[in-house]
Design a protein around this motif. Sequence first.
Motif, PDB file in Angstrom:
ATOM      1  N   GLU A 158       0.808  -1.220   0.000  1.00 31.45           N
ATOM      2  CA  GLU A 158       0.000   0.000   0.000  1.00 31.45           C
ATOM      3  C   GLU A 158       0.845   1.276   0.000  1.00 31.45           C
ATOM      4  O   GLU A 158       0.305   2.376  -0.160  1.00 31.45           O
ATOM      5  CB  GLU A 158      -0.930   0.004   1.224  1.00 31.45           C
ATOM      6  CG  GLU A 158      -2.058  -1.010   1.160  1.00 31.45           C
ATOM      7  CD  GLU A 158      -3.012  -0.744   0.004  1.00 31.45           C
ATOM      8  OE1 GLU A 158      -3.387   0.434  -0.193  1.00 31.45           O
ATOM      9  OE2 GLU A 158      -3.357  -1.707  -0.713  1.00 31.45           O
ATOM     10  N   LEU A 159       2.140   1.146   0.203  1.00 31.03           N
ATOM     11  CA  LEU A 159       3.019   2.319   0.195  1.00 31.03           C
ATOM     12  C   LEU A 159       3.070   2.954  -1.202  1.00 31.03           C
ATOM     13  O   LEU A 159       3.176   2.247  -2.207  1.00 31.03           O
ATOM     14  CB  LEU A 159       4.436   1.935   0.622  1.00 31.03           C
ATOM     15  CG  LEU A 159       4.639   1.581   2.096  1.00 31.03           C
ATOM     16  CD1 LEU A 159       6.017   0.943   2.300  1.00 31.03           C
ATOM     17  CD2 LEU A 159       4.488   2.823   2.977  1.00 31.03           C
ATOM     18  N   GLU A 160       3.016   4.271  -1.255  1.00 29.92           N
ATOM     19  CA  GLU A 160       3.089   4.972  -2.534  1.00 29.92           C
ATOM     20  C   GLU A 160       4.500   4.981  -3.092  1.00 29.92           C
ATOM     21  O   GLU A 160       4.699   5.180  -4.294  1.00 29.92           O
ATOM     22  CB  GLU A 160       2.583   6.409  -2.367  1.00 29.92           C
ATOM     23  CG  GLU A 160       1.099   6.491  -2.032  1.00 29.92           C
ATOM     24  CD  GLU A 160       0.616   7.919  -1.924  1.00 29.92           C
ATOM     25  OE1 GLU A 160       1.449   8.844  -2.066  1.00 29.92           O
ATOM     26  OE2 GLU A 160      -0.587   8.116  -1.698  1.00 29.92           O
ATOM     27  N   LYS A 161       5.480   4.796  -2.233  1.00 33.48           N
ATOM     28  CA  LYS A 161       6.876   4.699  -2.660  1.00 33.48           C
ATOM     29  C   LYS A 161       7.404   3.320  -2.276  1.00 33.48           C
ATOM     30  O   LYS A 161       7.108   2.820  -1.194  1.00 33.48           O
ATOM     31  CB  LYS A 161       7.734   5.772  -1.987  1.00 33.48           C
ATOM     32  CG  LYS A 161       7.374   7.204  -2.348  1.00 33.48           C
ATOM     33  CD  LYS A 161       8.243   8.188  -1.577  1.00 33.48           C
ATOM     34  CE  LYS A 161       7.914   9.624  -1.924  1.00 33.48           C
ATOM     35  NZ  LYS A 161       8.374   9.986  -3.278  1.00 33.48           N
ATOM     36  N   GLU A 162       8.184   2.721  -3.149  1.00 35.96           N
ATOM     37  CA  GLU A 162       8.770   1.422  -2.818  1.00 35.96           C
ATOM     38  C   GLU A 162      10.001   1.644  -1.942  1.00 35.96           C
ATOM     39  O   GLU A 162      10.944   2.342  -2.338  1.00 35.96           O
ATOM     40  CB  GLU A 162       9.171   0.661  -4.073  1.00 35.96           C
ATOM     41  CG  GLU A 162       9.734  -0.716  -3.760  1.00 35.96           C
ATOM     42  CD  GLU A 162       9.993  -1.553  -4.996  1.00 35.96           C
ATOM     43  OE1 GLU A 162      10.638  -2.616  -4.868  1.00 35.96           O
ATOM     44  OE2 GLU A 162       9.553  -1.150  -6.096  1.00 35.96           O
ATOM     45  N   PRO A 163      10.023   1.051  -0.759  1.00 42.57           N
ATOM     46  CA  PRO A 163      11.164   1.254   0.139  1.00 42.57           C
ATOM     47  C   PRO A 163      12.419   0.532  -0.332  1.00 42.57           C
ATOM     48  O   PRO A 163      12.345  -0.482  -1.041  1.00 42.57           O
ATOM     49  CB  PRO A 163      10.660   0.677   1.467  1.00 42.57           C
ATOM     50  CG  PRO A 163       9.610  -0.316   1.080  1.00 42.57           C
ATOM     51  CD  PRO A 163       8.964   0.224  -0.162  1.00 42.57           C
ATOM     52  N   ASP A 164      13.561   1.071   0.073  1.00 49.77           N
ATOM     53  CA  ASP A 164      14.844   0.440  -0.228  1.00 49.77           C
ATOM     54  C   ASP A 164      15.228  -0.569   0.852  1.00 49.77           C
ATOM     55  O   ASP A 164      16.049  -1.458   0.614  1.00 49.77           O
ATOM     56  CB  ASP A 164      15.951   1.500  -0.318  1.00 49.77           C
ATOM     57  CG  ASP A 164      15.679   2.527  -1.400  1.00 49.77           C
ATOM     58  OD1 ASP A 164      15.239   2.131  -2.492  1.00 49.77           O
ATOM     59  OD2 ASP A 164      15.896   3.723  -1.144  1.00 49.77           O
ATOM     60  N   TYR A 165      14.630  -0.397   2.022  1.00 50.68           N
ATOM     61  CA  TYR A 165      15.009  -1.247   3.163  1.00 50.68           C
ATOM     62  C   TYR A 165      13.839  -1.290   4.146  1.00 50.68           C
ATOM     63  O   TYR A 165      13.088  -0.319   4.281  1.00 50.68           O
ATOM     64  CB  TYR A 165      16.253  -0.679   3.861  1.00 50.68           C
ATOM     65  CG  TYR A 165      17.103  -1.713   4.557  1.00 50.68           C
ATOM     66  CD1 TYR A 165      18.199  -2.275   3.919  1.00 50.68           C
ATOM     67  CD2 TYR A 165      16.792  -2.146   5.839  1.00 50.68           C
ATOM     68  CE1 TYR A 165      18.985  -3.225   4.552  1.00 50.68           C
ATOM     69  CE2 TYR A 165      17.565  -3.100   6.479  1.00 50.68           C
ATOM     70  CZ  TYR A 165      18.669  -3.640   5.828  1.00 50.68           C
ATOM     71  OH  TYR A 165      19.439  -4.590   6.451  1.00 50.68           O
ATOM     72  N   LEU A 166      13.710  -2.430   4.838  1.00 48.45           N
ATOM     73  CA  LEU A 166      12.646  -2.602   5.823  1.00 48.45           C
ATOM     74  C   LEU A 166      13.221  -2.838   7.211  1.00 48.45           C
ATOM     75  O   LEU A 166      14.140  -3.640   7.386  1.00 48.45           O
ATOM     76  CB  LEU A 166      11.762  -3.803   5.462  1.00 48.45           C
ATOM     77  CG  LEU A 166      11.144  -3.857   4.064  1.00 48.45           C
ATOM     78  CD1 LEU A 166      10.343  -5.140   3.902  1.00 48.45           C
ATOM     79  CD2 LEU A 166      10.282  -2.638   3.806  1.00 48.45           C
ATOM     80  N   LEU A 167      12.689  -2.125   8.178  1.00 46.87           N
ATOM     81  CA  LEU A 167      12.971  -2.384   9.592  1.00 46.87           C
ATOM     82  C   LEU A 167      11.675  -2.930  10.183  1.00 46.87           C
ATOM     83  O   LEU A 167      10.668  -2.221  10.220  1.00 46.87           O
ATOM     84  CB  LEU A 167      13.393  -1.098  10.303  1.00 46.87           C
ATOM     85  CG  LEU A 167      14.653  -0.407   9.777  1.00 46.87           C
ATOM     86  CD1 LEU A 167      14.904   0.895  10.541  1.00 46.87           C
ATOM     87  CD2 LEU A 167      15.866  -1.325   9.888  1.00 46.87           C
ATOM     88  N   ILE A 168      11.697  -4.177  10.638  1.00 50.35           N
ATOM     89  CA  ILE A 168      10.456  -4.870  11.024  1.00 50.35           C
ATOM     90  C   ILE A 168      10.507  -5.256  12.497  1.00 50.35           C
ATOM     91  O   ILE A 168      11.531  -5.728  12.997  1.00 50.35           O
ATOM     92  CB  ILE A 168      10.253  -6.141  10.172  1.00 50.35           C
ATOM     93  CG1 ILE A 168      10.458  -5.824   8.688  1.00 50.35           C
ATOM     94  CG2 ILE A 168       8.866  -6.726  10.411  1.00 50.35           C
ATOM     95  CD1 ILE A 168      10.495  -7.053   7.798  1.00 50.35           C
TER      96      ILE A 168
END
Length: 257
Positions: A158-168
Amino acid sequence: MSESIKEIKEKLEKVTSKSDPFLLQCATDERKGVQKLIQQKEKWFKKQEALEKQFLEMMKYENTLYAKGIDLIAGIDEVGRGPLAGPVVSAAVILPPDFRALGLTDSKKLSEKKRESYYELILENALAVGVGIIGREDIDSLNIYHATRKAMESAIRELEKEPDYLLIDAMKLPNVSIPQIDIVSGDAKSISIAAASIVAKVTRDRLMKKLGEKFPAYGFEKHMGYGTKEHLDAIEKHGIIDEHRRSFSPIKEYVES
């Protein structure tokens, strides 16, 4: 000084630096009321310093990635794994590198008023926000762990921008190809995950309040679906509704009896 103590108090409330000339001038005022205001201001400075330190500590994962040229970092968190009713909600939040919000931390540690305030601040400043909501049916069919993972994956999409990295927060997402790191108690260690926890919590609470309006006998707006005595007593008296999780005890035993 010619100002009254009330006037001094109003001026001191606007002071944000220990080297402010007005603060230094007040320090020479021997009136007990003024000295009390100075002591209160000193406590305020100490609190601000503690909040600054906390914020800097919670930026360590983000700052490490920013230093490597990775700017679009999405924090991921969920709310609603433990309740007996309602959905599990996940949020993904990408904050700008210059984002600043002293006191922002794990949503569970904040009052509802502060969560709402941070929620608005996050939505106003975030580069992108995504929310994933997985209902009771999927929770029962997939189990809560996999339903949570599905909610997180949905929030990322659902993010409008594709992230480069995820912190979960304490979860791995093997179906997502984006580089990632799972952090135990991440909502108290990463500002991005903390922001996601706020968005997820406020979103779910609002959904449960609406459910409470629809089914007033259960008090969902108070316990958010958790197994409180009030909730269990309501189930005993009125039975279960569609939003109750059949795979969770004691709902499971209630259905099977």
